[in-house]
Structures are given as structure tokens and as C-alpha cells.
Motif scaffolding. Sequence first.
Motif, PDB file in Angstrom:
ATOM      1  N   ILE A 233      77.958  -4.910 -18.521  1.00 11.09           N
ATOM      2  CA  ILE A 233      77.073  -5.954 -18.004  1.00 11.09           C
ATOM      3  C   ILE A 233      77.729  -6.573 -16.776  1.00 11.09           C
ATOM      4  CG2 ILE A 233      75.946  -8.168 -18.455  1.00 11.09           C
ATOM      5  CD1 ILE A 233      75.978  -7.459 -21.431  1.00 11.09           C
TER       6      ILE A 233
ATOM      7  N   GLU B  58      66.653 -10.435 -18.405  1.00 12.38           N
ATOM      8  CA  GLU B  58      67.065  -9.317 -17.575  1.00 12.38           C
ATOM      9  C   GLU B  58      68.583  -9.199 -17.572  1.00 12.38           C
ATOM     10  OE1 GLU B  58      65.564  -9.153 -13.618  1.00 12.38           O
ATOM     11  OE2 GLU B  58      63.460  -9.294 -14.235  1.00 12.38           O
ATOM     12  N   ALA B  59      69.064  -7.980 -17.421  1.00  9.33           N
ATOM     13  CA  ALA B  59      70.505  -7.746 -17.333  1.00  9.33           C
ATOM     14  C   ALA B  59      70.766  -6.625 -16.346  1.00  9.33           C
ATOM     15  CB  ALA B  59      71.088  -7.387 -18.690  1.00  9.33           C
TER      16      ALA B  59
ATOM     17  N   ARG C  55      73.693 -11.276 -16.251  1.00 10.31           N
ATOM     18  CA  ARG C  55      72.577 -11.422 -17.194  1.00 10.31           C
ATOM     19  C   ARG C  55      71.918 -12.765 -16.965  1.00 10.31           C
ATOM     20  NH1 ARG C  55      72.760 -10.938 -23.838  1.00 10.31           N
ATOM     21  NH2 ARG C  55      70.543 -11.414 -24.157  1.00 10.31           N
TER      22      ARG C  55
ATOM     23  N   LEU D   9      71.126  -3.491 -24.604  1.00  8.54           N
ATOM     24  CA  LEU D   9      72.478  -3.760 -24.119  1.00  8.54           C
ATOM     25  C   LEU D   9      73.521  -3.093 -25.009  1.00  8.54           C
ATOM     26  CD1 LEU D   9      72.209  -7.500 -23.038  1.00  8.54           C
ATOM     27  CD2 LEU D   9      72.547  -5.522 -21.543  1.00  8.54           C
TER      28      LEU D   9
END
Length: 288
Positions: free
Chosen positions: A38, A45-46, A41, A27
Motif C-alpha cells: 500500500i 480507494e487504495a 489509502r 488489499l
Amino acid sequence: MSVTAALPQALEIGLVQIRVSNLERSLNFYQNVIGLQILRRQGREAEMTADGKQVLLVLREIDHARILRSNSAAGLYHFAILLPDRPSLGLVLRSLIDSGIHVGQGDHMVSEALYIQDPDNNGIELYRDRPRDTWKYDAEGHVVMTTDPVDVDGLLAASEGLSWTGLPSGTVIGHVHLHVGDLAEAKRFYVDALGFTATAHYGDAAMFISAGGYHHHMGLNTWAGQGAPAAPADAAGIDYFTLLLPDSRDVYEVAERVKRAGYQVEEEGGIVTLKAPWNIGIQLLVKH
């Protein structure tokens, strides 16, 4: 097997999901070096976006992920982020230079491209296209692509005085380039069954395919070696990518064509997933 149908001309690549070893580290990289944001999230997982709406990249952390050396298995060579214009690519270059990351580059006549690796050795291309009416074609109608040095000074000049605020709206996934174990087998799936059209060849080791006359939505190469095995599931790499089709009838027709050719097709929760050779997943979605 001969091609009986082609993919819709309006096809687009949607998103790419990749496996990573450390979500926090990834990230940080994809936000601060690449310039994605982002969007959502959840757990390990994102979802990453450029415009705050469209998901371009999904990062999935797996336990004890192996990091493969480059060109060592069939799987992801790179996924390619397409910028809307040259000044935007110049700003990306400035960000990459500031980060200190190693940057490869290539002028392919149809595009200018920068190449990097993420912390897990997943390949990334960042590029901008030249106008389609400037592309050249050979006697067979294939797009002429070369690999020449990028005009780095020109890219930097194009972005002079502009502020870097991350990847701009209009950024999309332009193409996906895969290592494969056998080019003929890859052609049987991606061209003969799925319906892409060949647009260029690099000898017997690589081919480029697309829908709608684009220079390539996919690259396929044997640079990891003829007979290269699929990247293991516990290694960083690609899970799947999505193809965006105009309507549900297109999804049905493509899925049926792939199934008739003898390949695995699954449907769960209204999502159709194709299992391509070398454990590559492809989701067929209707473009909204």
C-alpha cells in the motif's frame, strides 16, 4: 480511416484502476498473494506499489458490486504485471503455490506468463519477457507468439534459495488485455485513432497492438462474444488505465487525433481522459 501518426516509441503503461467489492479483502489479496504494498489509502480507494514510489494499481471499492463470470462482458480480460527477470517470476510462482490459488500458465515465446483471478474475478497476468533480440517475426513482420506449457520446474529452479519479499523494484504494468464487442471497432479506436500498431493476430478473434516494437501493450479479443455489451458500471472491472508519454506535446497530439476521429476527450485538472469504446477510460500523462 488510415493511420496518419503513431504513438511515441517510448510509450509505457502507467497504472490500472479497478473496481472491487470489498477493499479489505482485496488489499489482503494484493499484498499477501501478489506481493504489492500500500502506498496511499484514502476512504474507499487504495494505491498499490512495488517499489514504494510508483503507483501500479488503484483499487476502488463500490457498493454492492456485481461479480461477473469470466468472459461474459466487454471490459477487462486481465491486466499484466511485468517482472524484471526470471528469478522474480519464479518467486511469484512459489508465492502463488503457497497461497493455494488456481494458477494458469502459458509460454508465449516472447514471455513466460502466469494467470490468476482476484477475489472479484478481475484477471491478472504476471509475466517476464525474454530478451527482445530472441523474438521471432513472421513474413509480415508480426511478432510470433504461441501458447505452450511453461517450464514450471525451470521457474522454480531459477528462484531456488531466494527469499520472497514481495514484488521487486523494477516491476511495472506491462500490458492491458481487454474483451471487446467488435474487433473492427476496437481497431478503429486503438489503432486508427489512438495510434497503436498491430503486432500479431489470433485469427479473427484477437489482435495485439503496441508502440515502439514491443510485443504488445494491449490485447483485444472477442472471446466474450461478438457484440458483447460493456461491463456494467456497478460490476467489478476496470475503470481506466494510463498511458505515459514523453512530453505534453505528445499528449496534445494524441488527444487531438482521437477527438478528430469522433471520440470523447475530456480534460479536468490538467488530466486528459479518453473515453474508449465499451466504457474504458484512458488517461494520457507525461512520464516523469
